[in-house]
Design a protein around this motif. Structure first.
Motif, mmCIF file in Angstrom:
data_model
loop_
_atom_site.group_PDB
_atom_site.id
_atom_site.type_symbol
_atom_site.label_atom_id
_atom_site.label_comp_id
_atom_site.label_asym_id
_atom_site.label_seq_id
_atom_site.Cartn_x
_atom_site.Cartn_y
_atom_site.Cartn_z
ATOM 1 N N PHE B 22 35.588 46.466 41.207
ATOM 2 C CA PHE B 22 36.994 46.909 40.881
ATOM 3 C C PHE B 22 38.259 45.878 41.512
ATOM 4 O O PHE B 22 39.046 45.768 40.633
ATOM 5 C CB PHE B 22 37.167 48.282 41.843
ATOM 6 C CG PHE B 22 38.930 48.540 41.841
ATOM 7 C CD1 PHE B 22 39.428 48.967 40.671
ATOM 8 C CD2 PHE B 22 39.493 48.606 43.075
ATOM 9 C CE1 PHE B 22 40.825 49.296 40.775
ATOM 10 C CE2 PHE B 22 41.146 49.317 43.053
ATOM 11 C CZ PHE B 22 41.544 49.395 41.908
ATOM 12 N N HIS B 23 37.881 45.061 42.533
ATOM 13 C CA HIS B 23 38.653 44.434 43.396
ATOM 14 C C HIS B 23 38.964 43.069 42.240
ATOM 15 O O HIS B 23 39.839 42.684 41.574
ATOM 16 C CB HIS B 23 38.498 43.959 44.470
ATOM 17 C CG HIS B 23 39.115 42.448 44.909
ATOM 18 N ND1 HIS B 23 40.188 42.717 45.612
ATOM 19 C CD2 HIS B 23 38.854 41.334 44.849
ATOM 20 C CE1 HIS B 23 40.853 41.611 45.724
ATOM 21 N NE2 HIS B 23 39.921 40.756 45.488
ATOM 22 N N THR B 26 40.755 44.126 38.867
ATOM 23 C CA THR B 26 42.318 44.120 38.857
ATOM 24 C C THR B 26 42.822 42.468 38.952
ATOM 25 O O THR B 26 43.634 42.481 38.447
ATOM 26 C CB THR B 26 42.891 44.909 40.346
ATOM 27 O OG1 THR B 26 42.048 44.369 41.347
ATOM 28 C CG2 THR B 26 42.751 46.340 40.015
ATOM 29 N N ALA B 29 42.319 41.073 35.574
ATOM 30 C CA ALA B 29 43.466 41.606 34.815
ATOM 31 C C ALA B 29 44.948 41.245 34.967
ATOM 32 O O ALA B 29 45.453 40.614 34.327
ATOM 33 C CB ALA B 29 43.738 43.212 34.970
ATOM 34 N N LEU B 30 45.172 40.949 36.396
ATOM 35 C CA LEU B 30 46.475 40.048 36.680
ATOM 36 C C LEU B 30 46.548 38.649 36.207
ATOM 37 O O LEU B 30 47.414 38.357 35.578
ATOM 38 C CB LEU B 30 46.289 40.024 38.332
ATOM 39 C CG LEU B 30 47.667 39.223 39.130
ATOM 40 C CD1 LEU B 30 48.768 39.967 38.956
ATOM 41 C CD2 LEU B 30 47.246 38.852 40.487
ATOM 42 N N TYR B 31 45.395 37.927 36.167
ATOM 43 C CA TYR B 31 45.214 36.598 35.655
ATOM 44 C C TYR B 31 45.469 36.573 34.289
ATOM 45 O O TYR B 31 46.169 35.722 33.714
ATOM 46 C CB TYR B 31 43.923 35.873 36.198
ATOM 47 C CG TYR B 31 44.174 35.234 37.708
ATOM 48 C CD1 TYR B 31 44.291 36.205 38.639
ATOM 49 C CD2 TYR B 31 43.842 33.833 37.738
ATOM 50 C CE1 TYR B 31 44.488 35.504 39.854
ATOM 51 C CE2 TYR B 31 44.104 33.361 39.045
ATOM 52 C CZ TYR B 31 44.294 34.449 40.296
ATOM 53 O OH TYR B 31 44.252 33.648 41.359
#
Lengths: 266, 471
Positions: B22-23, B26, B29-31
């Motif tokens: 999960f970490h 995310t 996804a941010l990048y």
């Protein structure tokens, strides 16, 4: 020469940051010219330097614009709000719990992609954001153009092109900060990356419980996200109840520490 | 179960549901989002022109063979400008503050009917200490700080860090320590605060414990004076400035070497661990803003550092005057102390005067040299120089200063050892206080005082023994 000097709506107060109407946090990656923006706004001469990590403690100053008094807090540069060195923690804690009215994220126009990581994370925490697209002169020199209008659409918050060193774009920045602070510009940050349905459900469930335990917590969504990622420091703050104290008052350990730090440099 | 524990429990359960990647997901996804936005809004104009000035410059200043020579050459030039340029304003300030104003103040005191001891305590003790600090420190600082800041503003400092990065990592320390070390050349206390940029506590402690080996501005007057009197004087007059600057650069290099050696030793013993990885970023070169730089470095650095020195000089001046004027038996406290410190001092190639001066002057390294001169004149009983017991003085020419020191039994060895001792000894009390505030530990603060102090004694002792064998 400096367009600011002709703007009679701007009064710089330097260090005197008492009884401000609006509190502005100045965030950004290291070495994007935050301190230069800070000096331009407040008229202070905080030392600036061309290397990442120059500012390790917060500095405060203030100015008046259209008869409203703004306190500016210059935060240490950070690439993200996820890690925890001493200087990054100061920045994170202030944006999270210092409850600035407006957070100005200064970004380097020549390195937009890397800078966007921080902008997106700040948008997770707070809606009231103005993006200052600094170092436009350097971008021009390198033949880089940034479409600030489409960037504004993508982010849902105001974007102001800026050359802090010469003062170009500063009047527009002051104007935008005022609009966001007073609410005449309504920010609609886009939070695409955390909007997967599965995640949203999980976040909502944690937020619901957080709100019950800490009714005054301003950034429950972000805290929930951190807990889901297993951030031990945030978990510890929940366990000890430190989070509640931080969220409720200004006179908290975080704030006191940050204030003390500001004094060390002064 | 408390509601707080319940929150954590819920989050923990959901974490399992979301899966352990999960970490990463995310962050990915941010990048991805960041890069999508950047692609959509940024456009670069075609290909760059063939010659890239920045890249060429970087290749030169961080090059394998060119990086270090350029670094040392720049350092040498900066010291040379500082040494050459500080002479005139220094002697001007000294003539105004010490030669003209000091007798005037004493006369005024006498005309108000001050007793001799009050007059001496106020004007010979406290005022002279301050006047000394101002005339010796202000000019070199006002020259060195702007030069250093211009290099910093231009973007040279991170290149220095880049050159040293690999060495620091091999010593088990953090690459960013190169930056905090560079800050130490301005002021160790400020540099201790700047170690906050180092994430790992272990590596931050190494940076704090070794920062002392960066020669702070309060210590250059000592280095510059010793280099001029004892080393520069060996060279023909035309070259003596350059030779003196070279001697100071050598001391700086020894300091850098000590930083590596001690960092390595610490990371192998009490601060064991692997060097953490980080990527050092080279910021773009920016044209330095000369006038703003001069203004801010004079106001922010020079005057603030000077003010702190003045604040410390006042009580030290008082102490110096008192120990040389209060008599126990047939000699002053100072003479007693010097006599008992002399054996230890001579063992390490220094003398009792120097050790006493370092004890009295712990608040500020800046007043070491004036204290030494005053105490030397006191114990040698020289007449015709200085103005009596407890009166700090400066001599018009370096030749006259050298004469006083030689009368006090100083040799080339004493000069060299004083330069080494000044480089290696414990940090000043301001820095120690800062270390205490930053680490919150009396243990580490004590170590940061005793470690360099014992190194200083050992090195001076070894040099003295070696000297005895060679000459």
């Amino acid at each position: 020469m400096n367009p600011l000097n002709r703007d009679e709506r701007l009064v710089r107060h330097g260090l005197d940051a008492s009884s401000a109407d609006v509190v502005i946090a100045l965030a950004g990656n290291p070495n994007v010219g935050k301190s230069t923006v800070f000096n331009t706004l407040t008229g202070l001469k905080q030392h600036t330097g061309n290397w990442p990590g120059k500012t390790v403690v917060r500095a405060e100053g203030s100015y008046s614009f259209n008869r409203r008094k703004y306190k500016v807090v210059d935060l240490p540069g950070t690439y993200s709000l996820l890690s925890a060195s001493a200087d990054e923690e100061i920045a994170r804690d202030f944006i999270l719990f210092g409850r600035p009215d407006v957070t100005v994220v200064v970004v380097d126009a020549t390195r937009l992609e890397r800078n966007m990581n921080l902008v997106l994370q700040v948008l997770e925490i707070t809606e009231k954001v103005v993006v200052a697209l600094n170092l436009m002169d350097e971008a021009r020199r390198h033949g880089i153009t940034v479409d600030d209008r489409s960037l504004m659409r993508e982010l849902g918050v105001p974007v102001v092109p800026l050359v802090a060193r010469t003062g170009e774009g500063v009047p527009a920045l002051l104007q935008r900060i005022e609009e966001v602070a007073t609410g005449s510009y309504e920010c609609r940050p886009r939070r695409v990356w955390t909007e997967s349905p599965k995640l949203r459900k999980a976040v909502d469930r944690v937020v619901e419980r957080l709100k019950r335990a800490f009714p005054t917590l301003p950034n429950a969504r972000w805290v929930a996200l951190r807990l889901l990622e297993g951030d031990q420091r945030i978990a510890e703050a929940v366990r000890t109840g430190e989070l509640g104290r931080i969220a409720s008052l200004e006179g908290t350990a975080v704030m006191r520490k940050a204030k003390e730090d500001a004094r060390v440099v002064a | 179960m408390s509601s707080r524990e319940e929150i954590l429990k819920t989050a923990e359960n959901l974490r399992w549901e979301l899966g352990e990647r999960f970490h990463d997901l995310t962050v990915e996804a941010l990048y991805a989002e960041a890069s999508r936005i950047a692609r959509k809004t940024v456009s670069a104009a075609g290909t760059r022109p063939g010659f890239d000035f920045e890249r060429a410059l970087d290749r030169l200043v961080t090059g394998k063979w060119t990086g270090f020579p350029i670094m040392f050459a720049l350092l040498g030039i900066v010291f040379w400008i500082t040494i050459e340029g500080a002479n005139v304003p220094s002697s001007f300030l000294a003539s105004v503050l010490i030669d003209s104003l000091h007798p005037l103040l004493k006369e005024t005191g006498s005309s108000f009917g001050f007793p001799w001891w009050l007059n001496g305590f106020l004007f010979d003790g406290m005022y002279l200490a301050v006047a000394w600090v101002v005339s010796v420190m202000l000019p070199p600082m006002a020259i060195f700080f702007p030069l250093f800041t211009i290099a910093e503003d231009f973007g040279y400092l991170p290149r220095v860090a880049f050159n040293l990065d690999a060495l620091f990592r091999r010593a088990g320390a953090h690459g960013k320590q190169a930056l905090t070390m560079a800050m130490g050349y301005g002021c160790n206390a400020a540099a201790i605060i700047s170690t906050r940029i180092i994430d790992s506590p272990r590596e931050r402690l190494i940076a704090i414990l070794t920062n002392n080996f960066s020669l702070c501005n309060g210590r250059w007057p000592t280095q510059i004076l010793m280099a001029t009197i004892f080393i520069g004087a060996l060279a023909p007059p035309l070259l003596s400035s350059a030779v003196s600057a070279l001697a100071v650069v050598t001391v700086v290099v020894i300091g850098v070497a000590m930083t590596f050696i001690v960092s390595w030793g610490l990371s192998k013993t009490i601060l064991k661990g692997q060097a953490s990885f980080f990527s050092l970023e080279l910021p773009p070169y920016r044209p330095p803003r000369i006038w703003q730089t001069v203004y801010t470095s004079v106001i922010d650095r020079t005057l603030i550092v000077l003010w702190r020195a003045v604040v410390w000089a006042l009580p030290s001046g008082a102490v110096i005057w008192l120990v040389s004027n209060i008599h126990v038996g047939n000699a002053s406290i100072a003479e007693h102390a010097i006599a008992s410190l002399d054996p230890i001092g001579l063992l390490v190639g220094l003398n009792g005067v120097i050790l006493l001066a370092y004890i009295i002057a712990i608040p500020a390294n800046e007043i070491v040299i004036p204290t030494i001169l005053m105490l030397t004149a006191l114990v040698t009983g020289m007449t015709g120089v200085g103005s009596g017991a407890g009166v700090m003085f400066e001599l018009e020419s370096e030749a006259a200063t050298a004469e006083v020191l030689r009368a006090g039994g100083w040799t080339l060895l004493t000069g060299i050892n004083l330069m080494l001792f000044s480089l290696l000894h414990n940090p000043c009390s301001t820095t120690l206080y800062t270390i205490y505030k930053e680490t919150g530990s009396a243990k580490w603060t004590t170590l940061s005082a005793l470690l360099p102090l014992s190194i200083a004694f050992v090195v001076c002792f070894l040099v003295t023994q070696l000297w005895g064998l060679l000459f």
